[in-house]
Design an enzyme around this catalytic site. Structure first.
Site, PDB file in Angstrom:
ATOM      1  N   GLU A 155     -24.750  14.732  18.233  1.00  0.00           N
ATOM      2  CA  GLU A 155     -24.448  13.741  18.442  1.00  0.00           C
ATOM      3  C   GLU A 155     -23.571  13.096  19.360  1.00  0.00           C
ATOM      4  O   GLU A 155     -23.134  13.783  18.738  1.00  0.00           O
ATOM      5  CB  GLU A 155     -23.485  13.350  16.583  1.00  0.00           C
ATOM      6  CG  GLU A 155     -23.296  12.385  16.368  1.00  0.00           C
ATOM      7  CD  GLU A 155     -21.914  12.267  15.522  1.00  0.00           C
ATOM      8  OE1 GLU A 155     -22.457  10.928  14.501  1.00  0.00           O
ATOM      9  OE2 GLU A 155     -21.640  12.380  14.930  1.00  0.00           O
ATOM     10  N   CYS A 157     -17.849   8.670  21.976  1.00  0.00           N
ATOM     11  CA  CYS A 157     -17.178  10.131  21.408  1.00  0.00           C
ATOM     12  C   CYS A 157     -18.121  11.300  21.196  1.00  0.00           C
ATOM     13  O   CYS A 157     -18.977  10.643  21.091  1.00  0.00           O
ATOM     14  CB  CYS A 157     -17.127   9.962  20.171  1.00  0.00           C
ATOM     15  SG  CYS A 157     -16.343  11.059  19.414  1.00  0.00           S
ATOM     16  N   CYS A 196     -19.209  23.229  14.129  1.00  0.00           N
ATOM     17  CA  CYS A 196     -18.103  24.394  14.758  1.00  0.00           C
ATOM     18  C   CYS A 196     -17.801  25.460  13.542  1.00  0.00           C
ATOM     19  O   CYS A 196     -18.301  25.541  13.201  1.00  0.00           O
ATOM     20  CB  CYS A 196     -17.261  23.056  14.450  1.00  0.00           C
ATOM     21  SG  CYS A 196     -15.846  23.358  14.177  1.00  0.00           S
ATOM     22  N   CYS A 241     -13.114  23.074   8.346  1.00  0.00           N
ATOM     23  CA  CYS A 241     -12.049  22.790   7.432  1.00  0.00           C
ATOM     24  C   CYS A 241     -12.457  22.175   6.391  1.00  0.00           C
ATOM     25  O   CYS A 241     -13.850  21.497   6.759  1.00  0.00           O
ATOM     26  CB  CYS A 241     -11.327  21.216   8.566  1.00  0.00           C
ATOM     27  SG  CYS A 241     -11.099  22.173  10.076  1.00  0.00           S
ATOM     28  N   CYS A 269     -14.573  18.531   6.000  1.00  0.00           N
ATOM     29  CA  CYS A 269     -14.984  18.051   7.533  1.00  0.00           C
ATOM     30  C   CYS A 269     -16.491  18.463   6.749  1.00  0.00           C
ATOM     31  O   CYS A 269     -16.910  19.514   7.334  1.00  0.00           O
ATOM     32  CB  CYS A 269     -14.943  18.660   8.967  1.00  0.00           C
ATOM     33  SG  CYS A 269     -15.475  18.011   9.828  1.00  0.00           S
ATOM     34  N   GLY A 271     -17.658  19.639  17.304  1.00  0.00           N
ATOM     35  CA  GLY A 271     -16.788  21.203  17.880  1.00  0.00           C
ATOM     36  C   GLY A 271     -15.533  20.984  17.582  1.00  0.00           C
ATOM     37  O   GLY A 271     -14.604  20.115  17.171  1.00  0.00           O
ATOM     38  N   GLU A 272     -15.237  22.166  18.392  1.00  0.00           N
ATOM     39  CA  GLU A 272     -13.329  22.395  18.530  1.00  0.00           C
ATOM     40  C   GLU A 272     -13.756  22.639  19.990  1.00  0.00           C
ATOM     41  O   GLU A 272     -13.615  23.463  20.879  1.00  0.00           O
ATOM     42  CB  GLU A 272     -12.731  23.688  17.773  1.00  0.00           C
ATOM     43  CG  GLU A 272     -11.499  23.824  18.029  1.00  0.00           C
ATOM     44  CD  GLU A 272     -10.744  22.715  18.417  1.00  0.00           C
ATOM     45  OE1 GLU A 272     -10.453  21.611  17.433  1.00  0.00           O
ATOM     46  OE2 GLU A 272     -10.209  22.386  19.457  1.00  0.00           O
ATOM     47  N   SER A 316      -9.416  15.950  21.332  1.00  0.00           N
ATOM     48  CA  SER A 316      -8.217  16.553  19.657  1.00  0.00           C
ATOM     49  C   SER A 316      -9.046  18.279  19.562  1.00  0.00           C
ATOM     50  O   SER A 316     -10.059  18.280  19.819  1.00  0.00           O
ATOM     51  CB  SER A 316      -9.455  15.180  18.891  1.00  0.00           C
ATOM     52  OG  SER A 316      -8.795  15.546  17.198  1.00  0.00           O
ATOM     53  N   SER A 320      -4.965  17.580  15.517  1.00  0.00           N
ATOM     54  CA  SER A 320      -5.249  16.935  13.911  1.00  0.00           C
ATOM     55  C   SER A 320      -5.070  17.797  12.834  1.00  0.00           C
ATOM     56  O   SER A 320      -4.524  18.907  12.359  1.00  0.00           O
ATOM     57  CB  SER A 320      -7.234  17.595  13.501  1.00  0.00           C
ATOM     58  OG  SER A 320      -7.862  16.579  14.244  1.00  0.00           O
ATOM     59  N   LEU A 321      -3.334  16.969  12.818  1.00  0.00           N
ATOM     60  CA  LEU A 321      -2.246  17.876  11.678  1.00  0.00           C
ATOM     61  C   LEU A 321      -2.919  17.322   9.982  1.00  0.00           C
ATOM     62  O   LEU A 321      -2.399  19.018   9.245  1.00  0.00           O
ATOM     63  CB  LEU A 321      -0.967  16.804  12.207  1.00  0.00           C
ATOM     64  CG  LEU A 321       0.374  17.909  11.773  1.00  0.00           C
ATOM     65  CD1 LEU A 321       0.460  18.921  11.645  1.00  0.00           C
ATOM     66  CD2 LEU A 321       1.661  16.696  11.564  1.00  0.00           C
ATOM     67  N   HIS A 322      -2.833  16.682   9.840  1.00  0.00           N
ATOM     68  CA  HIS A 322      -3.704  16.190   8.272  1.00  0.00           C
ATOM     69  C   HIS A 322      -2.626  16.877   7.643  1.00  0.00           C
ATOM     70  O   HIS A 322      -2.932  16.490   5.967  1.00  0.00           O
ATOM     71  CB  HIS A 322      -4.715  17.076   8.331  1.00  0.00           C
ATOM     72  CG  HIS A 322      -5.919  16.360   9.185  1.00  0.00           C
ATOM     73  ND1 HIS A 322      -5.637  15.505   9.949  1.00  0.00           N
ATOM     74  CD2 HIS A 322      -6.699  17.755   9.536  1.00  0.00           C
ATOM     75  CE1 HIS A 322      -6.786  15.212  10.628  1.00  0.00           C
ATOM     76  NE2 HIS A 322      -7.652  16.726  10.670  1.00  0.00           N
ATOM     77  N   ASN A 379     -13.656   9.662   6.052  1.00  0.00           N
ATOM     78  CA  ASN A 379     -14.372   8.620   5.779  1.00  0.00           C
ATOM     79  C   ASN A 379     -15.631  10.501   5.053  1.00  0.00           C
ATOM     80  O   ASN A 379     -15.469  11.308   4.940  1.00  0.00           O
ATOM     81  CB  ASN A 379     -15.850   8.928   6.778  1.00  0.00           C
ATOM     82  CG  ASN A 379     -15.013   8.257   8.088  1.00  0.00           C
ATOM     83  OD1 ASN A 379     -14.535   6.884   8.025  1.00  0.00           O
ATOM     84  ND2 ASN A 379     -14.488   9.117   8.577  1.00  0.00           N
ATOM     85  N   CYS A 391     -15.615  10.424  12.530  1.00  0.00           N
ATOM     86  CA  CYS A 391     -15.010  11.531  12.593  1.00  0.00           C
ATOM     87  C   CYS A 391     -15.786  11.778  11.524  1.00  0.00           C
ATOM     88  O   CYS A 391     -15.718  11.676  10.494  1.00  0.00           O
ATOM     89  CB  CYS A 391     -14.218  11.573  12.298  1.00  0.00           C
ATOM     90  SG  CYS A 391     -13.207  10.682  13.658  1.00  0.00           S
TER      91      CYS A 391
HETATM   92  N1  SAH Z   1     -12.369  19.964  16.209  1.00  0.00           N
HETATM   93  C1  SAH Z   1     -11.628  18.704  16.897  1.00  0.00           C
HETATM   94  C2  SAH Z   1     -12.548  17.402  16.877  1.00  0.00           C
HETATM   95  C3  SAH Z   1     -13.350  16.730  16.127  1.00  0.00           C
HETATM   96  S1  SAH Z   1     -13.037  16.146  15.281  1.00  0.00           S
HETATM   97  C4  SAH Z   1     -10.186  18.584  15.540  1.00  0.00           C
HETATM   98  O1  SAH Z   1     -10.499  18.955  14.470  1.00  0.00           O
HETATM   99  O2  SAH Z   1      -8.962  17.421  16.439  1.00  0.00           O
HETATM  100  C5  SAH Z   1     -11.540  14.808  15.633  1.00  0.00           C
HETATM  101  C6  SAH Z   1     -11.145  14.046  13.773  1.00  0.00           C
HETATM  102  O3  SAH Z   1     -11.768  13.925  12.738  1.00  0.00           O
HETATM  103  C7  SAH Z   1     -10.169  15.206  13.668  1.00  0.00           C
HETATM  104  O4  SAH Z   1      -8.820  15.157  13.228  1.00  0.00           O
HETATM  105  C8  SAH Z   1     -10.931  15.531  12.270  1.00  0.00           C
HETATM  106  O5  SAH Z   1      -9.525  16.251  11.116  1.00  0.00           O
HETATM  107  C9  SAH Z   1     -11.522  14.387  11.832  1.00  0.00           C
HETATM  108  N2  SAH Z   1     -11.835  14.401  10.608  1.00  0.00           N
HETATM  109  C10 SAH Z   1     -12.670  15.222   9.984  1.00  0.00           C
HETATM  110  N3  SAH Z   1     -13.488  14.908   9.335  1.00  0.00           N
HETATM  111  C11 SAH Z   1     -13.643  13.358   9.328  1.00  0.00           C
HETATM  112  C12 SAH Z   1     -13.907  12.802   7.675  1.00  0.00           C
HETATM  113  N4  SAH Z   1     -14.690  13.205   6.975  1.00  0.00           N
HETATM  114  N5  SAH Z   1     -12.953  11.428   7.791  1.00  0.00           N
HETATM  115  C13 SAH Z   1     -12.426  11.079   8.666  1.00  0.00           C
HETATM  116  N6  SAH Z   1     -11.816  11.889   9.362  1.00  0.00           N
HETATM  117  C14 SAH Z   1     -12.572  13.341   9.752  1.00  0.00           C
END
Ligand code: SAH
Length: 366
Positions: free
Chosen positions: A91, A104, A111, A115, A118, A159-160, A189, A212-214, A289, A333
């Site tokens: 994608e 993007c 991946c 997580c 995701c 992907g990462e 990212s 990506s801290l979260h 999302n 995302c």
């Molecule tokens: N693997 C990398 C880049 C891909 S995702 C990373 O983790 O940073 C890009 C961003 O979208 C990341 O911060 C990820 O955590 C976030 N993301 C993943 N699933 C999501 C969702 N369902 N809603 C919003 N953001 C999400």
């Protein structure tokens, strides 16, 4: 499989032509056609003799990505599903804003990071993308929009990126040197692959690194991000400080807000306290999302998101909310899942970090 031209620098194209007994000095023209005219078939190379174009078509494939489907949203966002030569699907997203046009792109098929929130991470990794496959997502979308120059690129698709660092670095060089995007308009990212962050820092590219801290504590972060067990928050923030010191570039912390999970006042205070002394950083909140893989994760109310930002900001930490596009076509995302794309594809178990390659893989057929 035939060699693909996209993914090679102009200098490499020259070598490639010579190796096939073709006129090497045409390499520069080939590079210009691919990376600045965004040509997608050999007939388009009108500055090359017809006979040479025919020879090229016999020896090489021009580009790896072909169209599978394009979906567009009323706000102008377009989600591209692109086929790869081995029938995998990735994608990429086209995001027109008033003042810039951003894309993007993906760095892997699937991946391995798993997580919990995701969609992409639920099914593991199929393979890394080649440098050519990464660059070609940009070229493909630019070819569809000749009127609108793409100015920004984010590696936030599937992907990462830091688990595919050599190919990502080669792709960034092509995007900078051949396509002509500024490194300052490129964001990578990462979920926080500490050793790869150190390698990236050593490259000293003026890109933006997003991390990506979260979550503000290890208990919660490990629930959301399994890699946190390996690189806990203190280690990650230390790597971020080292990165800032090496590059003098600001780091963005991504924080996906999930209702009742990580968006309460408690986490806001913890996050503010955690980052108040962290140098050169800013927080970017992203409202979650919703996906069909984890119903327990929900989007916060706008009020909860605003309160969260106010509290974090009260610690003197820069915090903004990402302006969002593409939610309606699941182009935002973390909404993309492989199984919805390709049936019956084989998945590998999650690889150990020791399997992470250190060399860029050659383009297929090389
Ligand atoms: N693997 C990398 C880049 C891909 S995702 C990373 O983790 O940073 C890009 C961003 O979208 C990341 O911060 C990820 O955590 C976030 N993301 C993943 N699933 C999501 C969702 N369902 N809603 C919003 N953001 C999400």
């Amino acid at each position: 499989m035939m060699q693909t031209l996209v993914g090679h620098t102009s200098a490499e194209l020259t070598e490639l032509l010579t190796s096939k007994g073709l006129p090497g000095y045409r390499g520069k023209q080939l590079g210009k056609g691919l990376y600045t005219r965004f040509l997608r078939d050999f007939e388009g190379f009108t500055d090359l003799p017809k006979a040479l174009r025919e020879q090229l078509a016999q020896e090489f494939t021009l580009a790896p990505c072909t169209e599978r489907s394009i979906q567009s949203a009323p706000d102008g966002t377009e989600k591209y599903l692109l086929n790869l030569p081995d029938d995998e699907v990735i994608e990429a997203v086209y995001l027109p804003y008033d003042e810039r046009t951003s894309v993007c792109v993906s760095s892997q098929v699937g991946c391995p990071m798993a997580c919990s929130f995701c969609a992409t991470g639920t099914e593991g990794l199929a393979r890394n993308l080649t440098a050519g496959e990464i660059v070609d997502q940009l070229l493909f979308m630019q070819a569809k929009h000749p009127e609108q120059r793409i100015s920004h690129l984010v590696l936030m698709g599937m992907g990462e990126p830091l688990l595919n660092l050599p190919n990502v670095l080669k792709a960034l060089r092509l995007i900078h040197d051949e396509v002509g995007l500024s490194y300052r308009n490129i964001t990578v990212s990462t979920i926080g692959v500490v050793p790869a962050m150190e390698k990236l820092a050593a490259e000293n590219l003026p890109i933006t690194l997003a991390v990506s801290l979260h979550a503000p504590n290890n208990t919660l972060r490990s629930e959301l991000v399994p890699l946190n067990e390996k690189y806990p928050i203190s280690r990650l923030l230390e790597a971020c400080r080292d990165y800032v010191e090496a590059t003098s570039r600001r780091i963005t912390f991504e924080y996906v807000l999930m209702a009742g999970i990580n968006d309460t006042e408690k986490e806001a205070h913890e996050l503010g306290a955690l980052l108040r002394r962290q140098p050169l950083c800013a927080v970017n909140t992203i409202p979650y999302n919703t996906t069909d893989v984890a119903a327990r994760y929900q989007r916060p109310t706008p009020e909860a998101a605003r309160l969260f930002r106010e509290i974090v900001a009260s610690y003197g930490v820069n915090i903004t909310q990402r302006y969002e596009k593409g939610h309606r076509i699941a182009a935002a995302c973390g909404q993309l899942k492989r199984s919805t794309l390709k049936l019956g594809s084989t998945m590998r178990p999650l690889p150990l970090l020791s399997e992470v390659p250190t060399e860029a893989v050659p383009e297929p057929g090389a």
